[in-house]
Design a protein around this motif. Structure first.
Motif, PDB file in Angstrom:
ATOM      1  N   SER A 145      -5.890  -5.509  -2.698  1.00  0.00           N
ATOM      2  CA  SER A 145      -6.873  -4.545  -2.200  1.00  0.00           C
ATOM      3  C   SER A 145      -6.199  -3.457  -1.372  1.00  0.00           C
ATOM      4  N   MET A 146      -5.248  -3.858  -0.540  1.00  0.00           N
ATOM      5  CA  MET A 146      -4.523  -2.859   0.242  1.00  0.00           C
ATOM      6  C   MET A 146      -3.670  -1.971  -0.655  1.00  0.00           C
ATOM      7  N   GLY A 147      -3.154  -2.554  -1.741  1.00  0.00           N
ATOM      8  CA  GLY A 147      -2.424  -1.738  -2.697  1.00  0.00           C
ATOM      9  C   GLY A 147      -3.312  -0.693  -3.345  1.00  0.00           C
ATOM     10  N   LEU A 161      -5.999   0.497  -2.025  1.00  0.00           N
ATOM     11  CA  LEU A 161      -6.333   1.451  -0.969  1.00  0.00           C
ATOM     12  C   LEU A 161      -5.221   2.485  -0.799  1.00  0.00           C
ATOM     13  N   GLY A 162      -3.975   2.009  -0.795  1.00  0.00           N
ATOM     14  CA  GLY A 162      -2.856   2.942  -0.683  1.00  0.00           C
ATOM     15  C   GLY A 162      -2.747   3.862  -1.882  1.00  0.00           C
ATOM     16  N   GLY A 163      -3.041   3.316  -3.080  1.00  0.00           N
ATOM     17  CA  GLY A 163      -2.997   4.131  -4.281  1.00  0.00           C
ATOM     18  C   GLY A 163      -4.059   5.210  -4.314  1.00  0.00           C
ATOM     19  N   ALA A 164      -5.101   5.050  -3.498  1.00  0.00           N
ATOM     20  CA  ALA A 164      -6.143   6.079  -3.404  1.00  0.00           C
ATOM     21  C   ALA A 164      -5.914   7.012  -2.215  1.00  0.00           C
ATOM     22  N   PHE A 165      -5.471   6.440  -1.082  1.00  0.00           N
ATOM     23  CA  PHE A 165      -5.372   7.227   0.152  1.00  0.00           C
ATOM     24  C   PHE A 165      -4.221   8.239   0.106  1.00  0.00           C
ATOM     25  N   LEU A 192       7.526   9.028   2.356  1.00  0.00           N
ATOM     26  CA  LEU A 192       6.845   7.748   2.167  1.00  0.00           C
ATOM     27  C   LEU A 192       7.842   6.654   1.799  1.00  0.00           C
ATOM     28  N   LEU A 193       8.793   6.976   0.938  1.00  0.00           N
ATOM     29  CA  LEU A 193       9.824   5.998   0.587  1.00  0.00           C
ATOM     30  C   LEU A 193      10.699   5.662   1.794  1.00  0.00           C
ATOM     31  N   GLY A 194      10.990   6.663   2.618  1.00  0.00           N
ATOM     32  CA  GLY A 194      11.757   6.399   3.831  1.00  0.00           C
ATOM     33  C   GLY A 194      11.010   5.494   4.794  1.00  0.00           C
ATOM     34  N   THR A 195       9.702   5.690   4.890  1.00  0.00           N
ATOM     35  CA  THR A 195       8.888   4.812   5.738  1.00  0.00           C
ATOM     36  C   THR A 195       8.881   3.390   5.199  1.00  0.00           C
ATOM     37  N   MET A 196       8.816   3.256   3.877  1.00  0.00           N
ATOM     38  CA  MET A 196       8.898   1.929   3.265  1.00  0.00           C
ATOM     39  C   MET A 196      10.211   1.246   3.626  1.00  0.00           C
ATOM     40  N   SER A 247       0.831  -1.206   0.000  1.00  0.00           N
ATOM     41  CA  SER A 247       0.000   0.000   0.000  1.00  0.00           C
ATOM     42  C   SER A 247       0.867   1.259   0.000  1.00  0.00           C
ATOM     43  N   MET A 248       1.976   1.225   0.731  1.00  0.00           N
ATOM     44  CA  MET A 248       2.888   2.373   0.715  1.00  0.00           C
ATOM     45  C   MET A 248       3.562   2.510  -0.647  1.00  0.00           C
TER      46      MET A 248
END
Length: 319
Positions: free
Chosen positions: A269-271, A273-277, A301-305, A145-146
């Protein structure tokens, strides 16, 4: 070295998604530059899904032989299941199980369970509930999702960022989006051929891809040049492209084959969701603070990943 068919197929399949995303901005930018009314694109948005619907029906339709084979398996499995539940399989005979395997009944020893008592252990469990209770599914789902969020923010806002922050030419800035997807398509196609060189260190390659993507986004952020921003966008797509199919392959190797289908459904589905959120939140923040927040958000976001992958990687392996 021979490419892994799983990685090869995933890379090529997902690269076609990038190719479609590459072609769309090119076509739209060209038509708009020639004065085509933008509202006409909605007709294309309706027509293409209709074509896809009938294409999917034709592609995945079952042939008569496949239907008969599935019917025979269903009937055989149903009869076997009924016999197991009733416990009327003679001792010493071959007893079919639900999974299609066979087992030989022997004389039960003292204290052992009878076929009727143990039959419930052979019944199929609710695979979806098993999937939901598997932490690995949610870990990979959150990571994906990220990823889709960072991908969506980059592709959705890079044109706006270059227009507002780098004073890009409106007639050509739309090609930056195509550059991103072109890089992602090349990265995923190349993954199928380079995966044998990665060996069992594929989880570590995800670290490398994320670091490269962060570096290119930092260049977009700090170097005030449209040309460099355009080039770095393409390289960011090249770095980010392999992450998605590679993470799916690693996930499939750490999940039971019995729950792969339902696990992929949850992760996809989570992907979505992330692509929308994440793009939605980026839009809200950019409206409030300006377009300058777009690149810092992508880098964050990339750092969090990267941090999340570093924490969760210790709990799974690549076999």
């Amino acid at each position: 070295m021979v490419a892994n068919p799983h990685t090869f197929g995933l890379g090529h399949m997902h690269s076609f998604f990038c190719i479609g995303a590459l072609a769309s901005p090119l076509i739209c930018q060209t038509l708009i530059a020639r004065g085509w009314p933008w509202q006409n694109f909605y007709y294309l948005s309706v027509t293409i899904p209709v074509i896809n619907f009938f294409t999917v029906l034709m592609t995945f339709r079952s042939s008569l032989s496949e239907f008969l084979i599935d019917k025979e398996k269903a009937i055989t499995g149903g009869i076997s299941l009924q016999r197991i539940v009733r416990g009327d399989v003679p001792e010493g005979s071959v007893r079919p199980t639900v999974a299609g395997a066979t087992a030989v009944d022997v004389e039960p020893s003292e204290g052992a369970t009878t076929p009727k008592q143990s039959s419930r252990h052979n019944l199929p469990r609710n695979m979806f509930m098993t999937t939901v209770k598997t932490p690995t599914v949610w870990a990979f789902g959150f990571f994906i999702s990220m990823y889709t969020g960072s991908e969506g923010v980059t592709s959705g806002y890079i044109v706006t960022y270059l227009l507002k922050m780098r004073s890009a030419d409106p007639s050509v800035v739309g090609y930056a989006n195509s550059a991103f997807w072109a890089g992602a398509a090349v990265g995923r196609l190349a993954l199928g051929y380079t995966s044998p060189l990665m060996g069992r260190r594929k989880p570590y390659w995800i670290f490398a891809f994320i670091i490269f993507a962060m570096s290119f986004h930092l260049c977009i952020w700090f170097i005030p040049s449209f040309a460099i921003g355009w080039a770095m966008t393409a390289l960011a797509g090249l770095s980010m492209g392999p992450v998605f199919p590679l993470s799916l392959e690693i996930a499939s190797r750490n999940l039971s084959p019995a729950i792969i289908s339902s696990a992929l459904a949850i992760m996809s589905s989570m992907g979505n969701l992330g692509g929308a959120f994440y793009p939605f939140m980026t839009g809200l923040l950019s409206n409030a603070e300006g377009e300058k927040v777009i690149e810092p958000l992508v880098v964050s976001l990339l750092g969090t990943m990267f941090c999340f992958w570093a924490v969760t990687r210790a709990h799974f392996s690549y076999k």
